[in-house]
Design an enzyme around this catalytic site. Sequence first.
Site, PDB file in Angstrom:
ATOM      1  N   CYS A  91      -6.244  12.833   3.104  1.00  0.00           N
ATOM      2  CA  CYS A  91      -7.324  13.176   4.044  1.00  0.00           C
ATOM      3  C   CYS A  91      -7.752  14.627   3.858  1.00  0.00           C
ATOM      4  CB  CYS A  91      -6.828  12.929   5.476  1.00  0.00           C
ATOM      5  SG  CYS A  91      -8.001  13.444   6.718  1.00  0.00           S
ATOM      6  N   GLY A 120       5.520  13.771   2.364  1.00  0.00           N
ATOM      7  CA  GLY A 120       6.062  14.832   1.522  1.00  0.00           C
ATOM      8  C   GLY A 120       5.745  16.209   2.073  1.00  0.00           C
ATOM      9  N   ASP A 168      10.234  11.305  -5.407  1.00  0.00           N
ATOM     10  CA  ASP A 168      10.689  12.338  -6.346  1.00  0.00           C
ATOM     11  C   ASP A 168      11.982  13.039  -5.922  1.00  0.00           C
ATOM     12  OD1 ASP A 168       8.464  11.884  -7.855  1.00  0.00           O
ATOM     13  OD2 ASP A 168       7.286  13.519  -7.004  1.00  0.00           O
ATOM     14  N   MET A 210       8.136   9.344 -13.170  1.00  0.00           N
ATOM     15  CA  MET A 210       7.427  10.281 -12.298  1.00  0.00           C
ATOM     16  C   MET A 210       8.258  11.547 -12.040  1.00  0.00           C
ATOM     17  SD  MET A 210       5.396   7.916  -9.603  1.00  0.00           S
ATOM     18  CE  MET A 210       3.896   7.080 -10.063  1.00  0.00           C
ATOM     19  N   ARG A 212       6.542  15.515 -11.235  1.00  0.00           N
ATOM     20  CA  ARG A 212       5.743  16.590 -11.828  1.00  0.00           C
ATOM     21  C   ARG A 212       6.498  17.925 -11.803  1.00  0.00           C
ATOM     22  NH1 ARG A 212       0.444  16.236  -8.743  1.00  0.00           N
ATOM     23  NH2 ARG A 212       1.472  14.422  -7.889  1.00  0.00           N
ATOM     24  N   ASN A 534      35.048  -1.301   0.095  1.00  0.00           N
ATOM     25  CA  ASN A 534      35.046   0.095   0.544  1.00  0.00           C
ATOM     26  C   ASN A 534      36.183   0.372   1.528  1.00  0.00           C
ATOM     27  OD1 ASN A 534      33.997   2.668   0.391  1.00  0.00           O
ATOM     28  ND2 ASN A 534      32.647   2.400   2.144  1.00  0.00           N
TER      29      ASN A 534
HETATM   30  P1  ADP Z   1       2.581  14.627   0.372  1.00  0.00           P
HETATM   31  O1  ADP Z   1       2.758  14.603   1.849  1.00  0.00           O
HETATM   32  O2  ADP Z   1       3.228  13.450  -0.280  1.00  0.00           O
HETATM   33  O3  ADP Z   1       2.967  15.968  -0.224  1.00  0.00           O
HETATM   34  P2  ADP Z   1      -0.240  15.386   0.101  1.00  0.00           P
HETATM   35  O4  ADP Z   1       0.049  16.711  -0.482  1.00  0.00           O
HETATM   36  O5  ADP Z   1      -1.358  14.613  -0.463  1.00  0.00           O
HETATM   37  O6  ADP Z   1       1.025  14.408   0.052  1.00  0.00           O
HETATM   38  O7  ADP Z   1      -0.503  15.581   1.653  1.00  0.00           O
HETATM   39  C1  ADP Z   1      -0.802  14.498   2.478  1.00  0.00           C
HETATM   40  C2  ADP Z   1      -1.884  14.901   3.454  1.00  0.00           C
HETATM   41  O8  ADP Z   1      -1.404  15.972   4.261  1.00  0.00           O
HETATM   42  C3  ADP Z   1      -3.145  15.413   2.819  1.00  0.00           C
HETATM   43  O9  ADP Z   1      -4.029  14.358   2.473  1.00  0.00           O
HETATM   44  C4  ADP Z   1      -3.733  16.273   3.923  1.00  0.00           C
HETATM   45  O10 ADP Z   1      -4.412  15.463   4.861  1.00  0.00           O
HETATM   46  C5  ADP Z   1      -2.505  16.839   4.605  1.00  0.00           C
HETATM   47  N1  ADP Z   1      -2.201  18.178   4.103  1.00  0.00           N
HETATM   48  C6  ADP Z   1      -1.571  18.527   2.977  1.00  0.00           C
HETATM   49  N2  ADP Z   1      -1.483  19.857   2.842  1.00  0.00           N
HETATM   50  C7  ADP Z   1      -2.102  20.384   3.908  1.00  0.00           C
HETATM   51  C8  ADP Z   1      -2.351  21.714   4.369  1.00  0.00           C
HETATM   52  N3  ADP Z   1      -1.954  22.768   3.681  1.00  0.00           N
HETATM   53  N4  ADP Z   1      -3.000  21.857   5.540  1.00  0.00           N
HETATM   54  C9  ADP Z   1      -3.407  20.794   6.241  1.00  0.00           C
HETATM   55  N5  ADP Z   1      -3.202  19.533   5.854  1.00  0.00           N
HETATM   56  C10 ADP Z   1      -2.560  19.309   4.718  1.00  0.00           C
END
Ligand code: ADP
Length: 789
Positions: A91, A120, A168, A210, A212, A534
Amino acid sequence: MFTSKFSSNNANAKPIKKRIGLLTSGGDSSGMNAAVRSIVRVAISHGCEAYAVYEGYEGLVQGGDMIKKFEWSDVRGYLSIGGTLIRTARCQSFREHKGRLKAAYNLIKNGIDALIVCGGDGTLTGADTLRSEWPELTKELIKNGELTEEEVAPHTNLTIVGIVCSIDNDMALTDITIGAVTSLHRICEAVDSISSTAFSHSRAFVIEVMGRHCGWLALMAAISTGANYVFIPERPPEAEKWKKEMCESLEKQREAGKRNTIIIVAEGAIDDNLKPIKADDIRKLLVDVNIDTRVTTLGHIQRGGRPCAYDRNLATLQGVEAVEAVLRATPDTPSPMISVRENKLVCEPLMKAVELTHQVSEAIAEKNFRRAMELRDPEFSEGYEAYLSTTFMNNIVPPQGNHSLKIGIIHIGAPAGGMNAATRAAVRVSINRGHKPIAIYNGFTGLLQENVRELNWLDVDDWTSKGGSELGTTKVEANNLELIACQLQKQGINALLLIGGFEAYSTLIKLTEARDKYPAFCIPMVCIPATISNNVPGTEFSLGSDTSLNSIVDSCDVIKQSASASRRRVFVVEVMGGYCGYLAVMSGLAVGATNIYAPEYGLSLKTLQEDVNHLVRRFGADTKRTSSGRLILRNELVSNTYTTDVIANIIQTEGKGLFDSRTSILGHIQQGGSPSPMDRIRAKTFAVKCVSFLEKHAHFSNPSEKMKLPEVYTKDPESAAVIGIKGAQIVCTPVTELAEETEFEKRKSQKAWWINVKPLVELLSKWGYSDNEPIEGDMNIGCDLISSD
Ligand code: ADP
């Protein structure tokens, strides 16, 4: 694995009404659904309301139907399903102020002032940003006229709790993340299959997995599959050398007769100049040295699908902790992240974890690889060293004091997943340290028949993925001590590695006690606990127990499907474990059993009566016949009177047509086929440490000594031990110390870290509400929990 301080009393704790929102965001991982199920049910049992936000932050920004109040039954069947049923999305708008303003509006409109986020580091960062901006956002909403001061007044703070879901396993301050182990299962299945093709065609396969910025999946996959080479971001090879070194090493293995070559490359693999190492580059290099090589990129298959037992239980227990963390939170405490440290669930500051996580990629970018490795959990670098010492023959470290040991390796008792993997690792580390690994075939019976042979490097090449026991095992105990002593002496065995369950442990005690009489037993001896039950003292986990749990969970999922089709059916499933209820309890948690009958809790007519009442009540309330089946897990030795058949008959009779009952005795299927990745990894860790233990306790006698002693001679009680997992440590505990905690008649340890899990199983099957209390409101409608629920 992990312990939770959850107790059944929590279900009866004073209700604290709170509206808890929950969402899954970022990349999906297996186990997210189990977390959602647990959060919803534990929240309801605490007197809170649970609101699922669909599609992560997208749902929070959009509001409306994307935020839905969840009832008990809304999460039924969630345990066994991969991905996230409440969906996820990336998002962009939530990254912007406008998006977060809308999110704050929607949260307040729904009366939600606590949010549990599963995802994550991005997800956790987003949530914490929302929390820190909360006062300004609410002020802005009032100023804009979107909300009134009265509407905002009850929501002065936003509580955030993070649950880390990531295949990961890349988050700092937690040893494991939800989904990583399932992902490893999928990778191992794929690599095992590719290995057989590689063998048939004498090919090499370069497999990209996977990761990175994190090599956890690649390294653990390499350990679990016995891969011949691994490339991970945290340990980049020297740019100038690696190509030549790799080709030479693989060519050498081929010359020695190896037909299948597996190379695992993490997506983010680099050399020490930060130049990416790609699967196709490796392929070209190997083709140049005439090795027929193919590339396989595993891709999204690694996201997981059906979660493994570990992830189901990890997610369920973390869900409990997350709700409790919400209830404990104060406006002044930093947002917590539910984390696993030292095999216990604890809360760590969420943003500190995110910061440290980012530091890994920063350290790599600065070529500070030592720092990158330090930021990973200690098991990671130990695992890397263990991998090297069991993969490359050129790693010879001279044995302690330049003495070479003849290490006898014997399997005892029933087979268990990981026995062969442990043997392989022990053989290879022994060879690399200048010792001779001696296989004793068919247990002590084989020893007496002199069925003994030195193993070489390639003899054990493909043993990592093999189930059963390649050495063969017998159930005969070491009764004829004199003949055994004689044979050990004759074969020149001066260190002994026993791999097996309670029988191996009790044999070790017998040999130790007979040291005064037979000098042949005055050698270092160590036991690797390997049994599905166990039940061996000195360890929280034995080899084979994870494989078995997964095997039971797989079977129960199938049984559940059958029960679901028949709607009103109760399956009484009998599982192994001897007098130890571990398998019943932990598989019960993973499959959502209605109840568990295990020796530690006893089984009485009163319990059966209560359970029948519970079932009548549950099925009776299901007027729409939407209810599926239920499972009751019964340990094989819980009661002589209440056998599996008797229990099923009682349930059938008392069901009076409202529901019927069937039995399923899982039997030897529970030994599992190929060992689970977890058992393979534990096997390697145990075996490498056992060889060090044997070296440490091998006191070589001085040849000039007058008294004629064998070359290796020790009566030190410390020199006969069981290796085991205790918290985050791998420790060797002398058998003399373990006797105190052993219930010899029941063949088990008195210690059972999992004992308090049963109340949680009961709570999640809605026991907290039944039978003694009137049913009220939606609970009446929503009580159609199924076998998995
Ligand atoms: P993950 O949670 O697996 O690291 P993302 O990095 O895509 O995946 O983050 C998931 C969602 O969290 C993003 O699509 C965004 O809506 C929100 N998000 C990520 N980083 C930020 C941030 N620095 N500030 C606000 N929202 C964030």
